[in-house]
Design an enzyme around this catalytic site. Structure first.
Site, PDB file in Angstrom:
ATOM      1  N   ARG A  90       0.758  -1.276   0.056  1.00 20.94           N
ATOM      2  CA  ARG A  90      -0.142  -0.078   0.120  1.00 20.94           C
ATOM      3  C   ARG A  90       0.871   1.316   0.041  1.00 20.94           C
ATOM      4  O   ARG A  90       2.143   1.097   0.059  1.00 20.94           O
ATOM      5  CB  ARG A  90      -0.755  -0.110   1.312  1.00 20.94           C
ATOM      6  CG  ARG A  90      -0.630  -0.668   2.423  1.00 20.94           C
ATOM      7  CD  ARG A  90       0.484   0.119   3.224  1.00 20.94           C
ATOM      8  NE  ARG A  90      -0.014   1.434   3.305  1.00 20.94           N
ATOM      9  CZ  ARG A  90       1.013   2.362   3.690  1.00 20.94           C
ATOM     10  NH1 ARG A  90       2.279   1.828   3.929  1.00 20.94           N
ATOM     11  NH2 ARG A  90       0.623   3.645   3.805  1.00 20.94           N
ATOM     12  N   GLY A  91       0.276   2.438  -0.142  1.00 20.31           N
ATOM     13  CA  GLY A  91       0.975   3.567  -0.260  1.00 20.31           C
ATOM     14  C   GLY A  91       1.164   4.077  -1.804  1.00 20.31           C
ATOM     15  O   GLY A  91       1.318   2.852  -2.673  1.00 20.31           O
ATOM     16  N   ALA A  92       0.715   5.058  -2.222  1.00 23.50           N
ATOM     17  CA  ALA A  92       0.744   5.501  -3.705  1.00 23.50           C
ATOM     18  C   ALA A  92       1.763   5.014  -4.517  1.00 23.50           C
ATOM     19  O   ALA A  92       1.809   4.170  -5.554  1.00 23.50           O
ATOM     20  CB  ALA A  92       0.302   6.896  -3.841  1.00 23.50           C
ATOM     21  N   ASP A 113      -1.976  10.755  -2.255  1.00 23.93           N
ATOM     22  CA  ASP A 113      -2.339   9.635  -3.015  1.00 23.93           C
ATOM     23  C   ASP A 113      -2.472  10.038  -4.575  1.00 23.93           C
ATOM     24  O   ASP A 113      -2.647   9.561  -5.574  1.00 23.93           O
ATOM     25  CB  ASP A 113      -3.435   8.769  -2.623  1.00 23.93           C
ATOM     26  CG  ASP A 113      -3.150   8.012  -1.593  1.00 23.93           C
ATOM     27  OD1 ASP A 113      -3.128   8.481  -0.325  1.00 23.93           O
ATOM     28  OD2 ASP A 113      -2.788   6.819  -1.584  1.00 23.93           O
ATOM     29  N   LYS A 146      -4.824   9.798   2.946  1.00 21.92           N
ATOM     30  CA  LYS A 146      -5.543   8.944   3.892  1.00 21.92           C
ATOM     31  C   LYS A 146      -6.442  10.054   4.408  1.00 21.92           C
ATOM     32  O   LYS A 146      -6.356  10.749   5.262  1.00 21.92           O
ATOM     33  CB  LYS A 146      -4.531   8.398   4.769  1.00 21.92           C
ATOM     34  CG  LYS A 146      -4.935   7.441   5.890  1.00 21.92           C
ATOM     35  CD  LYS A 146      -5.942   6.317   5.569  1.00 21.92           C
ATOM     36  CE  LYS A 146      -5.390   5.477   4.420  1.00 21.92           C
ATOM     37  NZ  LYS A 146      -6.268   4.778   3.668  1.00 21.92           N
TER      38      LYS A 146
HETATM   39  O1  MRU Z   1      -4.451   2.896   2.096  1.00 15.50           O
HETATM   40  P1  MRU Z   1      -3.133   3.205   2.090  1.00 15.50           P
HETATM   41  O2  MRU Z   1      -2.519   2.749   3.240  1.00 15.50           O
HETATM   42  O3  MRU Z   1      -2.653   2.889   0.760  1.00 15.50           O
HETATM   43  O4  MRU Z   1      -2.903   4.900   1.981  1.00 15.50           O
HETATM   44  C1  MRU Z   1      -1.606   5.423   1.867  1.00 15.50           C
HETATM   45  C2  MRU Z   1      -1.487   6.674   2.128  1.00 15.50           C
HETATM   46  O5  MRU Z   1      -2.642   7.530   2.301  1.00 15.50           O
HETATM   47  C3  MRU Z   1      -0.546   7.424   1.794  1.00 15.50           C
HETATM   48  O6  MRU Z   1      -0.355   8.633   2.865  1.00 15.50           O
HETATM   49  C4  MRU Z   1       0.142   8.010   0.773  1.00 15.50           C
HETATM   50  O7  MRU Z   1      -0.325   6.985  -0.237  1.00 15.50           O
HETATM   51  C5  MRU Z   1       1.194   8.518   0.381  1.00 15.50           C
HETATM   52  S1  MRU Z   1       2.619   7.317   0.449  1.00 15.50           S
HETATM   53  C6  MRU Z   1       4.211   7.818  -0.063  1.00 15.50           C
END
Ligand code: MRU
Length: 366
Positions: free
Chosen positions: A47-49, A250, A261
């Protein structure tokens, strides 16, 4: 010291660190087919963009590798179908679509030749050769994210005072990228530059990316971290305990509105009320120039069970109504600066982001 990798490609297999098991266990999911990658993205094992983007790129490599046909038209149709499945796994983080689109540009038809003719006949690429090019492109996406994190860290560290208590939300760290992270990459760089940094990590309901992942990463790095529940951020600021906020993103619209998030918007409003800088750290691949404002960003809504229970135990009455948006949108007017892998930009973002894109495209052409 970091002894793990968010993902690792070797011998035709993508190993993904299963983040749902952290911080208790470090276990990798071996992905030998693209469906396993889709599943890992959907259930937030990865997870994480930026990490989702890189995983999807490797997923496309795995999917293409399994296509048995020598017929160019059939091969391309197969790759496009797999691309569609990968993009459909999660809607908000634009890095996923960005990475898959970039991979698809490797396909011969994007050169402008007829689909069927272009493989083998017109430009001499057989499906086997295209498969190799897809792998090279996925590796480039991964490597560029890693390098971009490093640059973002350097740019962002300059904004951090010599001594600072930093509030962050969710996990925008190494676990969310191929490198040192976006928001946490800036924090790491500032710490390494000798600044006296301490971090407040919002726990980040409902899936606790802050408690499970950010707190874990910061402790491994030896950066002082204090965990708070999401509803403590206002009081923390009111007590003068935080100097600034840094979060990841994201998707950022062309006007600077930021999807991140769920809970980020509330933190940004609080930062404004308390006169604290609110920084967003994200690579250029997170900026969606096709969307003029955050209103059009698709927001993922996830399963009610994430809210009604935790660790397999119900904490809410059976059958209660639940709304579970995974992200929210922070209006550009609340964002002090956006730290990118190409430099730091300030309001008005419609202009500064467009200029950033133009400059980075002219750099690419040189
Ligand atoms: O649902 P997730 O855990 O994928 O959400 C991740 C986030 O919201 C992060 O803050 C975002 O992707 C930035 S990661 C460098």
């Amino acid at each position: 010291m970091q002894t793990w990798e968010t993902m690792h490609w070797a011998d035709g297999c993508l190993e993904i660190l299963d983040q749902t098991l952290l911080p208790d266990q470090i276990e990798y999911i071996k992905c030998r087919d693209y469906n396993t990658v889709c599943q890992a993205i959907r259930r937030l094992s990865v997870r994480g963009a930026p990490a989702i983007g890189a995983a999807a790129a490797y997923g496309l490599v795995l999917g293409a590798a399994a296509l048995q046909t020598d017929d160019g038209r059939e091969f391309i149709a197969g790759v496009e179908r797999i691309a569609g499945d990968l993009v459909a796994t999660r809607p908000t983080a634009v890095n996923l679509q960005w990475a898959v689109d970039r991979m698809l540009r490797v396909l011969p038809h994007s050169i402008g030749d007829g689909i069927g003719d272009s493989i083998g006949d017109t430009i001499g690429d057989s499906p086997a050769a295209v498969k190799e090019k897809l792998l090279a492109e996925a590796q480039a996406i991964y490597r560029e994210d890693l390098e971009g994190n490093r640059r973002m860290g350097q740019f962002g560290a300059e904004l951090i005072p010599p001594e600072a208590a930093i509030l962050t939300h969710c996990n925008a760290g190494a676990l969310a990228t191929a490198g040192i992270g976006t928001a946490l990459g800036v924090i790491r760089a500032a710490h390494q530059a000798g600044k006296k940094i301490s971090v407040y990590a919002d726990e980040t309901r409902p899936l606790l990316q802050g408690a499970r992942l950010t707190a874990w990463e910061m402790r491994q790095e030896g950066i002082p971290v204090t965990l708070i529940t999401d509803n403590m951020a206002g009081y923390l600021m009111a007590r003068g305990m935080a100097d600034l906020v840094i979060v990841g993103a994201d998707r950022i619209a062309a006007n600077g509105d930021v999807a991140n998030k769920i809970g980020t918007y509330g933190v940004a409003v609080l930062a404004k009320e308390h006169g604290l800088p609110f920084y967003v750290a994200a690579p250029l691949s997170t900026i969606d120039f096709n969307l003029s404002s955050g209103r059009d960003i698709p927001i993922e809504e996830r399963d009610a069970a994430e809210v009604t229970g935790f660790a397999g135990r119900m904490v809410a009455p059976e059958g209660v109504n639940v709304w579970n948006p995974a992200f929210d949108v922070t209006p550009a007017r609340l964002v002090t600066a956006i730290i990118t892998d190409r430099g730091v930009v300030y309001p008005p973002y419609s202009e500064s982001l467009a200029l950033l894109r133009a400059n980075s495209e002219s750099l690419k052409r040189r």
